[in-house]
Design a protein around this motif. Sequence first.
Motif, PDB file in Angstrom:
ATOM      1  N   GLU A   3       5.567   8.083  -5.149  1.00 32.51           N
ATOM      2  CA  GLU A   3       5.128   6.664  -5.069  1.00 32.51           C
ATOM      3  C   GLU A   3       5.727   6.012  -3.897  1.00 32.51           C
ATOM      4  O   GLU A   3       4.788   5.529  -3.091  1.00 32.51           O
ATOM      5  N   SER A   4       6.657   6.121  -3.492  1.00 32.30           N
ATOM      6  CA  SER A   4       7.463   5.530  -2.227  1.00 32.30           C
ATOM      7  C   SER A   4       6.674   6.221  -1.106  1.00 32.30           C
ATOM      8  O   SER A   4       6.362   5.335  -0.039  1.00 32.30           O
ATOM      9  N   ASP A   5       6.324   7.649  -1.099  1.00 31.73           N
ATOM     10  CA  ASP A   5       5.669   8.046   0.223  1.00 31.73           C
ATOM     11  C   ASP A   5       4.364   7.751   0.062  1.00 31.73           C
ATOM     12  O   ASP A   5       3.874   7.374   1.267  1.00 31.73           O
ATOM     13  N   LEU A   6       3.411   7.446  -0.821  1.00 35.24           N
ATOM     14  CA  LEU A   6       2.246   7.004  -1.069  1.00 35.24           C
ATOM     15  C   LEU A   6       2.235   5.520  -0.197  1.00 35.24           C
ATOM     16  O   LEU A   6       1.094   5.503   0.814  1.00 35.24           O
ATOM     17  N   LYS A   7       2.897   4.756  -0.635  1.00 40.12           N
ATOM     18  CA  LYS A   7       3.095   3.321  -0.100  1.00 40.12           C
ATOM     19  C   LYS A   7       3.546   3.439   1.581  1.00 40.12           C
ATOM     20  O   LYS A   7       2.673   2.677   2.209  1.00 40.12           O
ATOM     21  N   ARG A   8       4.486   4.223   1.632  1.00 34.28           N
ATOM     22  CA  ARG A   8       4.482   4.385   3.046  1.00 34.28           C
ATOM     23  C   ARG A   8       3.463   4.809   4.145  1.00 34.28           C
ATOM     24  O   ARG A   8       2.904   4.337   5.138  1.00 34.28           O
ATOM     25  N   VAL A   9       2.820   5.853   3.487  1.00 34.94           N
ATOM     26  CA  VAL A   9       1.790   6.551   4.375  1.00 34.94           C
ATOM     27  C   VAL A   9       0.646   5.510   4.442  1.00 34.94           C
ATOM     28  O   VAL A   9      -0.141   5.050   5.396  1.00 34.94           O
ATOM     29  N   GLU A  10       0.300   4.699   3.243  1.00 30.42           N
ATOM     30  CA  GLU A  10      -0.837   3.746   3.192  1.00 30.42           C
ATOM     31  C   GLU A  10      -0.429   2.720   4.242  1.00 30.42           C
ATOM     32  O   GLU A  10      -1.363   2.264   4.970  1.00 30.42           O
ATOM     33  N   THR A  11       0.725   2.203   4.219  1.00 36.01           N
ATOM     34  CA  THR A  11       1.086   1.074   5.128  1.00 36.01           C
ATOM     35  C   THR A  11       0.741   1.498   6.735  1.00 36.01           C
ATOM     36  O   THR A  11       0.453   0.940   7.436  1.00 36.01           O
ATOM     37  N   HIS A  12       1.140   2.758   6.976  1.00 32.68           N
ATOM     38  CA  HIS A  12       0.918   3.552   8.352  1.00 32.68           C
ATOM     39  C   HIS A  12      -0.519   3.497   8.681  1.00 32.68           C
ATOM     40  O   HIS A  12      -0.829   3.085   9.888  1.00 32.68           O
ATOM     41  N   LEU A  13      -1.304   3.945   8.014  1.00 32.97           N
ATOM     42  CA  LEU A  13      -2.741   4.135   7.973  1.00 32.97           C
ATOM     43  C   LEU A  13      -3.432   2.818   8.132  1.00 32.97           C
ATOM     44  O   LEU A  13      -4.382   2.685   9.044  1.00 32.97           O
ATOM     45  N   LYS A  14      -2.919   1.719   7.278  1.00 32.73           N
ATOM     46  CA  LYS A  14      -3.401   0.475   7.611  1.00 32.73           C
ATOM     47  C   LYS A  14      -3.412  -0.033   8.996  1.00 32.73           C
ATOM     48  O   LYS A  14      -4.172  -0.632   9.557  1.00 32.73           O
ATOM     49  N   ARG A  15      -1.972   0.218   9.272  1.00 31.54           N
ATOM     50  CA  ARG A  15      -1.771  -0.569  10.517  1.00 31.54           C
ATOM     51  C   ARG A  15      -2.495   0.411  11.741  1.00 31.54           C
ATOM     52  O   ARG A  15      -3.102  -0.131  12.833  1.00 31.54           O
ATOM     53  N   THR A  16      -2.371   1.803  11.534  1.00 33.17           N
ATOM     54  CA  THR A  16      -3.073   2.543  12.610  1.00 33.17           C
ATOM     55  C   THR A  16      -4.515   2.392  12.723  1.00 33.17           C
ATOM     56  O   THR A  16      -4.965   2.073  13.868  1.00 33.17           O
ATOM     57  N   PHE A  17      -5.120   2.270  11.654  1.00 35.51           N
ATOM     58  CA  PHE A  17      -6.630   1.900  11.869  1.00 35.51           C
ATOM     59  C   PHE A  17      -7.028   0.402  11.758  1.00 35.51           C
ATOM     60  O   PHE A  17      -8.186   0.115  11.815  1.00 35.51           O
ATOM     61  N   ASN A  18      -6.098  -0.300  11.560  1.00 36.02           N
ATOM     62  CA  ASN A  18      -6.472  -1.938  11.632  1.00 36.02           C
ATOM     63  C   ASN A  18      -7.334  -2.145  10.432  1.00 36.02           C
ATOM     64  O   ASN A  18      -8.085  -2.818  10.974  1.00 36.02           O
ATOM     65  N   HIS A  19      -7.134  -1.594   9.481  1.00 35.87           N
ATOM     66  CA  HIS A  19      -8.055  -1.788   8.246  1.00 35.87           C
ATOM     67  C   HIS A  19      -7.277  -1.976   6.904  1.00 35.87           C
ATOM     68  O   HIS A  19      -6.840  -1.251   6.439  1.00 35.87           O
ATOM     69  N   GLY A  20      -7.618  -3.184   6.363  1.00 38.51           N
ATOM     70  CA  GLY A  20      -6.639  -3.608   5.036  1.00 38.51           C
ATOM     71  C   GLY A  20      -7.267  -2.794   3.849  1.00 38.51           C
ATOM     72  O   GLY A  20      -6.933  -2.798   2.778  1.00 38.51           O
ATOM     73  N   GLY A  21      -8.362  -1.996   3.916  1.00 38.09           N
ATOM     74  CA  GLY A  21      -9.022  -1.130   3.033  1.00 38.09           C
ATOM     75  C   GLY A  21      -8.625  -0.018   2.919  1.00 38.09           C
ATOM     76  O   GLY A  21      -9.203   0.692   1.953  1.00 38.09           O
ATOM     77  N   VAL A  22      -7.814   0.521   3.611  1.00 39.23           N
ATOM     78  CA  VAL A  22      -7.204   1.754   3.445  1.00 39.23           C
ATOM     79  C   VAL A  22      -6.392   1.926   2.047  1.00 39.23           C
ATOM     80  O   VAL A  22      -5.271   1.095   1.926  1.00 39.23           O
ATOM     81  N   LYS A  23      -6.670   2.916   1.344  1.00 39.99           N
ATOM     82  CA  LYS A  23      -5.949   3.180   0.057  1.00 39.99           C
ATOM     83  C   LYS A  23      -5.433   4.554   0.101  1.00 39.99           C
ATOM     84  O   LYS A  23      -6.226   5.559   0.297  1.00 39.99           O
ATOM     85  N   SER A  54       7.521  14.022   6.755  1.00 34.84           N
ATOM     86  CA  SER A  54       6.607  13.783   7.477  1.00 34.84           C
ATOM     87  C   SER A  54       5.130  14.191   6.769  1.00 34.84           C
ATOM     88  O   SER A  54       5.216  15.077   5.832  1.00 34.84           O
ATOM     89  N   PHE A  55       4.055  13.710   7.328  1.00 35.99           N
ATOM     90  CA  PHE A  55       2.512  14.232   6.666  1.00 35.99           C
ATOM     91  C   PHE A  55       1.829  14.428   7.429  1.00 35.99           C
ATOM     92  O   PHE A  55       1.665  14.109   8.907  1.00 35.99           O
ATOM     93  N   MET A  56       0.835  15.130   6.951  1.00 37.58           N
ATOM     94  CA  MET A  56      -0.390  15.411   7.949  1.00 37.58           C
ATOM     95  C   MET A  56      -1.630  14.992   7.443  1.00 37.58           C
ATOM     96  O   MET A  56      -1.801  15.020   6.084  1.00 37.58           O
ATOM     97  N   PHE A  57      -2.629  14.380   7.918  1.00 35.47           N
ATOM     98  CA  PHE A  57      -3.999  13.773   7.546  1.00 35.47           C
ATOM     99  C   PHE A  57      -5.090  14.553   8.124  1.00 35.47           C
ATOM    100  O   PHE A  57      -5.168  15.032   9.190  1.00 35.47           O
ATOM    101  N   GLU A  58      -5.842  14.995   7.237  1.00 29.83           N
ATOM    102  CA  GLU A  58      -6.798  15.750   7.319  1.00 29.83           C
ATOM    103  C   GLU A  58      -8.286  15.066   6.831  1.00 29.83           C
ATOM    104  O   GLU A  58      -8.248  14.780   5.825  1.00 29.83           O
ATOM    105  N   MET A  59      -9.036  15.174   7.747  1.00 34.07           N
ATOM    106  CA  MET A  59     -10.223  14.274   7.796  1.00 34.07           C
ATOM    107  C   MET A  59     -11.430  15.104   8.339  1.00 34.07           C
ATOM    108  O   MET A  59     -11.497  15.611   9.609  1.00 34.07           O
TER     109      MET A  59
END
Length: 68
Positions: A3-23, A54-59
């Motif tokens: 759960e702590s990793d989910l929150k850390r990654v979510e915070t990073h993606l929100k900041r990176t994409f400048n979008h509060g709707g990232v979950k 570390s984590f990898m994001f695949e889209m």
Amino acid sequence: MKESDLKRVETHLKRTFNHGGVKVKARKVADSAEVCVDDEFIGVVFEDEDEAGSFMFEMAILAEDLPE
């Protein structure tokens, strides 16, 4: 993913994409999580096997989603 990793990654993606709707949501598979923007699935985050913490994001970007 923890759960702590989910929150850390979510915070990073929100900041990176400048979008509060990232979950970032847990999946049944323990080493990854779903990434959604405004409840639309956009990709998967995996724990990096080579580098602890570390984590990898695949889209995928489908042809049908691109403007002509």
